[in-house]
Scaffold this active site. Structure first.
Site, PDB file in Angstrom:
ATOM      1  CG  ASP A  18     -51.861 -59.686 -30.678  1.00 31.73           C
ATOM      2  OD1 ASP A  18     -51.311 -59.675 -30.779  1.00 31.73           O
ATOM      3  OD2 ASP A  18     -52.834 -60.440 -31.139  1.00 31.73           O
ATOM      4  CG  ASN A  20     -45.946 -55.713 -33.412  1.00 31.98           C
ATOM      5  OD1 ASN A  20     -46.881 -55.338 -33.788  1.00 31.98           O
ATOM      6  ND2 ASN A  20     -44.935 -55.029 -32.319  1.00 31.98           N
ATOM      7  NE  ARG A  31     -42.728 -63.418 -31.833  1.00 30.22           N
ATOM      8  CZ  ARG A  31     -43.867 -63.890 -31.515  1.00 30.22           C
ATOM      9  NH1 ARG A  31     -44.422 -63.959 -32.554  1.00 30.22           N
ATOM     10  NH2 ARG A  31     -44.446 -62.544 -31.121  1.00 30.22           N
ATOM     11  CG  HIS A  35     -41.844 -56.886 -31.631  1.00 29.03           C
ATOM     12  ND1 HIS A  35     -42.966 -57.254 -31.481  1.00 29.03           N
ATOM     13  CD2 HIS A  35     -41.032 -57.834 -30.766  1.00 29.03           C
ATOM     14  CE1 HIS A  35     -43.098 -58.022 -30.419  1.00 29.03           C
ATOM     15  NE2 HIS A  35     -42.292 -58.615 -30.479  1.00 29.03           N
ATOM     16  CG  LEU A 129     -52.203 -37.848 -26.814  1.00 26.29           C
ATOM     17  CD1 LEU A 129     -54.317 -38.320 -26.174  1.00 26.29           C
ATOM     18  CD2 LEU A 129     -51.582 -38.214 -27.184  1.00 26.29           C
TER      19      LEU A 129
END
Ligand code: IPE
Ligand code: IPE
Ligand code: MG
Length: 245
Positions: A18, A20, A31, A35, A129
């Site tokens: 959270d 960005n 915005r 991102h 992973l």
């Protein structure tokens, strides 16, 4: 003899990525700029987990509530996901990363859904992973879906309905085949879960940092792990019981 896994290193980390939008706003940029910048932090987190031997990393990329954002931001995010898959999958595959998209994938455009399925297929045999990317994911959706799947199994006669217990529901939740969630991290300063892994959070350690997601690097992740290493996980027992094993 195989080395005993270090209990101070979490086996499964989940991150609400959270901040960005605020990161971009601080720079007087749209915005979506935030991102884009956040993708570097995703690479940092993956590298970190590979280096530290973390088995599973679950990233919250798009919540079931994020559709409510302005149309332009939603479509920019979809475009970014598509390009990121095309750009990153070969390298992730080369590094032994198994990618899984978790969430209701039916809501995505066919081209994007195909990319997601293709990435999952291509990396299905990897073991270094588990990288779970939560998209159109909601914790309540996960629980309701697991309950429905368990009930359907009972209806097929696999077990009596009266035996539908926590373990049966757990078996149908999205990450059931992976280690239990050890560490939940939220960047960006908010102290809330925002409908992320509600079921899986039952005994996870919670870590909140004000660092905005695009600023996250190896050092900030090291800090989270240092904090985690100092926790005493009691699972309902007393500290004395934990100390004496
Ligand atoms: C998280 O950053 C990314 C997504 C939800 C896709 P935000 O976009 O929520 O950033 P803030 O919280 O507005 O700063
Ligand atoms: C949670 O962040 C979702 C993701 C990071 C993908 P939000 O920014 O959407 O959460 P709220 O709205 O602040 O609760
Ligand atoms: Mg946010």
């Amino acid at each position: 003899m195989a080395a005993k896994p270090d209990a101070r290193v979490p086996r499964h980390i989940a991150i609400v990525m959270d901040g960005n939008g605020r990161w971009a706003k601080q720079r007087l940029r749209p915005r979506t700029f935030g991102h884009h910048a956040g993708q570097k932090a995703v690479r940092e987190a993956v590298e970190f987990c590979l280096r530290r031997g973390v088995a599973s990393l679950t990233l919250f990329a798009f919540s079931s509530e994020n559709w409510a954002r302005p149309e332009g931001e939603v479509s920019a995010l979809m475009e970014l996901f598509l390009k990121a898959i095309d750009r990153e999958v070969a390298e992730l595959d080369g590094n032994g990363v198994r990618i899984r998209f978790v969430g209701d994938l039916d809501a995505f455009a066919p081209a994007l859904r195909q990319r997601m399925l293709g990435a999952m297929d291509r990396t299905a045999g990897n073991t270094a992973l588990n990288l779970n990317v939560a998209v159109n994911y909601g914790g309540r959706w996960d629980i309701a879906r697991a309950a429905r799947l368990a009930a359907e199994a009972a209806a097929r006669g696999e077990f009596p309905l009266a035996d539908l217990d926590e373990q049966r529901v757990q078996a149908y939740t999205c990450l059931a085949d992976q280690p239990p969630l050890d560490l939940f991290i939220r960047t960006g300063g908010e102290r809330r879960v925002s409908n992320f892994l509600l079921w899986q959070l039952a005994y996870a350690e919670l870590y909140f940092t004000d660092t905005l997601w695009p600023d996250v690097d190896q050092a900030s992740l090291d800090e989270a792990l240092e904090d985690y290493a100092r926790r005493e996980r009691r699972y309902g027992r007393t500290g004395e019981q934990v100390a004496t094993g």
